[in-house]
Write a protein that holds these residues in place. Structure first.
Motif, PDB file in Angstrom:
ATOM      1  N   TYR A  93      10.759  28.813  61.829  1.00 24.31           N
ATOM      2  CA  TYR A  93      11.914  28.247  61.991  1.00 24.31           C
ATOM      3  C   TYR A  93      12.932  28.854  62.559  1.00 24.31           C
ATOM      4  O   TYR A  93      13.059  30.273  62.707  1.00 24.31           O
ATOM      5  CB  TYR A  93      12.286  28.269  60.415  1.00 24.31           C
ATOM      6  N   CYS A 101      21.393  21.448  62.984  1.00 25.41           N
ATOM      7  CA  CYS A 101      20.132  21.497  62.302  1.00 25.41           C
ATOM      8  C   CYS A 101      19.152  20.180  62.620  1.00 25.41           C
ATOM      9  O   CYS A 101      19.841  18.998  62.862  1.00 25.41           O
ATOM     10  CB  CYS A 101      20.187  21.607  60.632  1.00 25.41           C
ATOM     11  N   SER A 103      15.347  19.151  61.348  1.00 27.47           N
ATOM     12  CA  SER A 103      13.864  19.548  60.610  1.00 27.47           C
ATOM     13  C   SER A 103      12.850  19.147  61.398  1.00 27.47           C
ATOM     14  O   SER A 103      11.877  19.712  61.003  1.00 27.47           O
ATOM     15  CB  SER A 103      13.929  19.060  59.243  1.00 27.47           C
ATOM     16  N   ASN A 106      12.206  21.998  63.654  1.00 28.04           N
ATOM     17  CA  ASN A 106      12.085  23.408  62.663  1.00 28.04           C
ATOM     18  C   ASN A 106      13.376  24.015  62.960  1.00 28.04           C
ATOM     19  O   ASN A 106      13.437  25.140  63.072  1.00 28.04           O
ATOM     20  CB  ASN A 106      10.850  24.291  63.185  1.00 28.04           C
ATOM     21  N   ILE A 108      16.495  24.997  61.113  1.00 29.82           N
ATOM     22  CA  ILE A 108      16.940  24.816  59.623  1.00 29.82           C
ATOM     23  C   ILE A 108      18.360  25.495  59.537  1.00 29.82           C
ATOM     24  O   ILE A 108      18.769  26.292  60.129  1.00 29.82           O
ATOM     25  CB  ILE A 108      15.990  25.178  58.661  1.00 29.82           C
ATOM     26  N   SER A 109      19.238  24.772  58.818  1.00 30.00           N
ATOM     27  CA  SER A 109      20.586  24.996  58.581  1.00 30.00           C
ATOM     28  C   SER A 109      20.683  26.452  57.516  1.00 30.00           C
ATOM     29  O   SER A 109      19.880  26.675  56.685  1.00 30.00           O
ATOM     30  CB  SER A 109      21.328  24.059  57.808  1.00 30.00           C
ATOM     31  N   SER A 112      20.451  25.401  54.232  1.00 24.38           N
ATOM     32  CA  SER A 112      19.599  24.702  53.484  1.00 24.38           C
ATOM     33  C   SER A 112      18.706  25.824  52.347  1.00 24.38           C
ATOM     34  O   SER A 112      19.098  27.000  52.687  1.00 24.38           O
ATOM     35  CB  SER A 112      18.319  24.406  54.672  1.00 24.38           C
TER      36      SER A 112
END
Length: 158
Positions: A93, A101, A103, A106, A108-109, A112
């Motif tokens: 990630y 972001c 998803s 991959n 991610i914030s 999240s």
């Protein structure tokens, strides 16, 4: 923020005149009620205007997110290899700000559930990620590496 401003300028100075011309040309073809080209051109023009408004709001309300993580800790612009302990699967990630972001890629914030749980941890740490149903997913951080921002990240759509 420079990329946001550059996209706004591109959309205003290049896309807007091109799309206005497309609407004008389609309108000149006659009956607008059955003119697919006009409908499509108008839709694309409106989509561009919506994107401009969205980016201007983002820029107006933007705040700089500082990353205080050390080189060996999970932080913004770091790539993290994790193992899900329930099935021993591994995943990489990239930790990014919410507006970048994605998803499917991959990315991610930091806001999240996984991003929040991983922040500040190091390779070898076990991290519990709370799930919406009340369960907990346990991850083991296998590696943390710096990621170079090459400028190709797209901003999230509105």
């Amino acid at each position: 923020m420079d990329r946001i401003q550059a996209e706004i300028e591109e959309r205003k100075l290049v896309e807007r005149p091109r799309l206005l011309e497309a609407v004008k040309e389609a309108r000149a073809q006659g009956d607008l009620s059955e003119n697919f080209e006009y409908t499509a051109a108008k839709r694309e023009k409106n989509r561009n205007e919506s994107r401009i408004r969205y980016l201007e709001r983002v820029l107006k309300n933007a705040s700089i997110v500082k990353d205080y993580s050390r080189d060996d800790e999970v932080g913004i612009e770091k790539t993290v290899r994790v193992m899900f302990e329930d099935d021993c699967s591994e995943e990489d990630y990239r930790i990014v700000t919410p507006i970048r972001c994605n998803s499917l890629e991959n990315k991610i914030s930091i806001e999240s559930p996984i991003g929040k749980a991983l922040m500040g941890h190091k390779a070898g740490d076990r991290v519990e990620v709370p799930l919406p149903n009340g369960a907990v997913n346990v991850l083991r951080i296998l590696a943390v590496s710096n990621t170079v921002d090459d400028g190709t990240d797209r901003l999230r759509s509105y």
